[in-house]
Design a protein around this motif. Structure first.
Motif, mmCIF file in Angstrom:
data_model
loop_
_atom_site.group_PDB
_atom_site.id
_atom_site.type_symbol
_atom_site.label_atom_id
_atom_site.label_comp_id
_atom_site.label_asym_id
_atom_site.label_seq_id
_atom_site.Cartn_x
_atom_site.Cartn_y
_atom_site.Cartn_z
ATOM 1 N N PRO A 104 39.902 40.542 49.735
ATOM 2 C CA PRO A 104 38.610 41.170 49.398
ATOM 3 C C PRO A 104 38.708 42.530 48.715
ATOM 4 O O PRO A 104 38.010 42.789 47.733
ATOM 5 N N LYS A 105 39.597 43.396 49.213
ATOM 6 C CA LYS A 105 39.669 44.748 48.650
ATOM 7 C C LYS A 105 40.279 44.782 47.259
ATOM 8 O O LYS A 105 40.166 45.772 46.552
ATOM 9 N N GLN A 106 40.925 43.686 46.867
ATOM 10 C CA GLN A 106 41.505 43.614 45.523
ATOM 11 C C GLN A 106 40.581 42.911 44.527
ATOM 12 O O GLN A 106 40.876 42.835 43.337
ATOM 13 N N SER A 107 39.457 42.403 45.028
ATOM 14 C CA SER A 107 38.617 41.530 44.190
ATOM 15 C C SER A 107 38.078 42.223 42.940
ATOM 16 O O SER A 107 38.072 41.627 41.866
ATOM 17 N N GLU A 108 37.650 43.459 43.052
ATOM 18 C CA GLU A 108 37.100 44.155 41.876
ATOM 19 C C GLU A 108 38.163 44.286 40.782
ATOM 20 O O GLU A 108 37.909 44.003 39.611
ATOM 21 N N LYS A 109 39.359 44.679 41.187
ATOM 22 C CA LYS A 109 40.463 44.835 40.232
ATOM 23 C C LYS A 109 40.815 43.496 39.588
ATOM 24 O O LYS A 109 41.023 43.405 38.371
ATOM 25 N N VAL A 110 40.882 42.442 40.407
ATOM 26 C CA VAL A 110 41.240 41.105 39.914
ATOM 27 C C VAL A 110 40.197 40.606 38.913
ATOM 28 O O VAL A 110 40.529 40.112 37.826
ATOM 29 N N ILE A 111 38.917 40.746 39.266
ATOM 30 C CA ILE A 111 37.851 40.252 38.388
ATOM 31 C C ILE A 111 37.805 41.021 37.071
ATOM 32 O O ILE A 111 37.690 40.428 35.995
ATOM 33 N N ASN A 112 37.912 42.331 37.147
ATOM 34 C CA ASN A 112 37.900 43.123 35.915
ATOM 35 C C ASN A 112 39.059 42.729 34.999
ATOM 36 O O ASN A 112 38.905 42.626 33.780
ATOM 37 N N SER A 113 40.217 42.483 35.605
ATOM 38 C CA SER A 113 41.391 42.082 34.828
ATOM 39 C C SER A 113 41.182 40.703 34.187
ATOM 40 O O SER A 113 41.469 40.507 32.998
ATOM 41 N N LEU A 114 40.643 39.757 34.958
ATOM 42 C CA LEU A 114 40.435 38.404 34.435
ATOM 43 C C LEU A 114 39.377 38.377 33.330
ATOM 44 O O LEU A 114 39.488 37.617 32.371
ATOM 45 N N CYS A 115 38.352 39.209 33.476
ATOM 46 C CA CYS A 115 37.285 39.241 32.455
ATOM 47 C C CYS A 115 37.748 39.874 31.151
ATOM 48 O O CYS A 115 37.078 39.761 30.125
ATOM 49 N N GLU A 116 38.884 40.550 31.191
ATOM 50 C CA GLU A 116 39.469 41.114 29.964
ATOM 51 C C GLU A 116 40.543 40.186 29.373
ATOM 52 O O GLU A 116 41.083 40.461 28.309
ATOM 53 N N HIS A 117 40.820 39.100 30.090
ATOM 54 C CA HIS A 117 41.872 38.172 29.649
ATOM 55 C C HIS A 117 41.425 37.430 28.386
ATOM 56 O O HIS A 117 40.254 37.099 28.227
ATOM 57 N N LYS A 118 42.367 37.143 27.506
ATOM 58 C CA LYS A 118 42.030 36.506 26.222
ATOM 59 C C LYS A 118 41.446 35.100 26.395
ATOM 60 O O LYS A 118 40.747 34.596 25.518
ATOM 61 N N GLN A 119 41.726 34.460 27.538
ATOM 62 C CA GLN A 119 41.198 33.110 27.779
ATOM 63 C C GLN A 119 39.795 33.123 28.389
ATOM 64 O O GLN A 119 39.160 32.078 28.494
ATOM 65 N N PHE A 120 39.329 34.300 28.806
ATOM 66 C CA PHE A 120 37.979 34.374 29.384
ATOM 67 C C PHE A 120 36.950 34.415 28.265
ATOM 68 O O PHE A 120 37.058 35.214 27.334
ATOM 69 N N ARG A 121 35.950 33.529 28.338
ATOM 70 C CA ARG A 121 34.892 33.470 27.316
ATOM 71 C C ARG A 121 33.549 33.718 28.004
ATOM 72 O O ARG A 121 33.032 32.829 28.690
#
Length: 205
Positions: A84-101
């Motif tokens: 849970p405490k890592q979720s914000e960091k994980v989501i922000n990172s994934l939303c910047e990923h080149k495969q995220f549309r």
């Protein structure tokens, strides 16, 4: 190929072993050796939940990056099982990923909606950051795809049934969304109903 019952048994054994083994040796080995996608996903979920699995995630990505549905799975498993405490960091990172549309509904749902629906502890963080994060992305998608935004907004519906503290924390990002100019009709309606439910809960206690 393994049968369904064999895969189910293997997953049960896997979970039992990893409750004992903090190094997740068995999950890492199984991930490498199995040709069953179900088992690969199970191994990844266990590793991610224990704050491990970076090497395995990279391996999965390199192997399946051209498969859109498996990439959606790759995203969703990370937000569903991350601590849970890592979720914000994980989501922000994934939303910047080149495969995220952002404009692809499956891509958006694999990260934002999956997190809100499936990572109960991460979404309902006591500091309210899970609510703020999801609300921010609902506002972004609403301008392009109101249907996806409305479905994601529904993930707030359970908040009024939790302790008062959670309603208090959710009301600010919900009211911020409500004040958003040109918010779609459906999303606004859902948000307003949830706000009303939270306020009634607070008034009655």
């Amino acid at each position: 190929h393994s049968s369904i019952s064999e895969r189910s048994f293997a997953i049960a054994v896997l979970k039992h072993k990893e409750n004992i083994d903090n190094k997740c040796t068995f999950a890492k080995k199984m991930f490498k050796l199995t040709d069953s996608m179900t088992l690969k996903i199970a191994c990844l979920s266990i590793l991610i939940a224990k704050g491990k699995g970076e090497k395995q995630l990279n391996s999965f990505y390199c192997q399946y990056q051209d498969d859109r549905s498996l990439m959606d799975k790759w995203f969703s498993i990370q937000v569903q099982f991350c601590p849970p405490k890592q979720s914000e960091k994980v989501i922000n990172s994934l939303c910047e990923h080149k495969q995220f549309r952002l404009l692809n509904p499956n891509s958006f749902n694999s990260v934002i909606t999956t997190f809100a629906k499936m990572n109960f502890s991460g979404f309902n963080l006591k500091n309210g950051k899970g609510y703020q994060l999801v609300a921010k992305w609902i506002k972004k998608i609403d301008a392009f795809n109101p249907q996806v935004a409305a479905r994601a907004a529904k993930t707030f519906e359970h908040v009024s049934f939790l302790q008062d503290h959670y309603s208090c924390k959710a009301l600010k990002p919900l009211k911020d969304m409500q004040r958003t100019k040109n918010l779609s009709k459906d999303t606004r309606e859902i948000i307003e109903n949830i706000i009303s439910g939270c306020e009634k809960t607070l008034e009655s206690n």
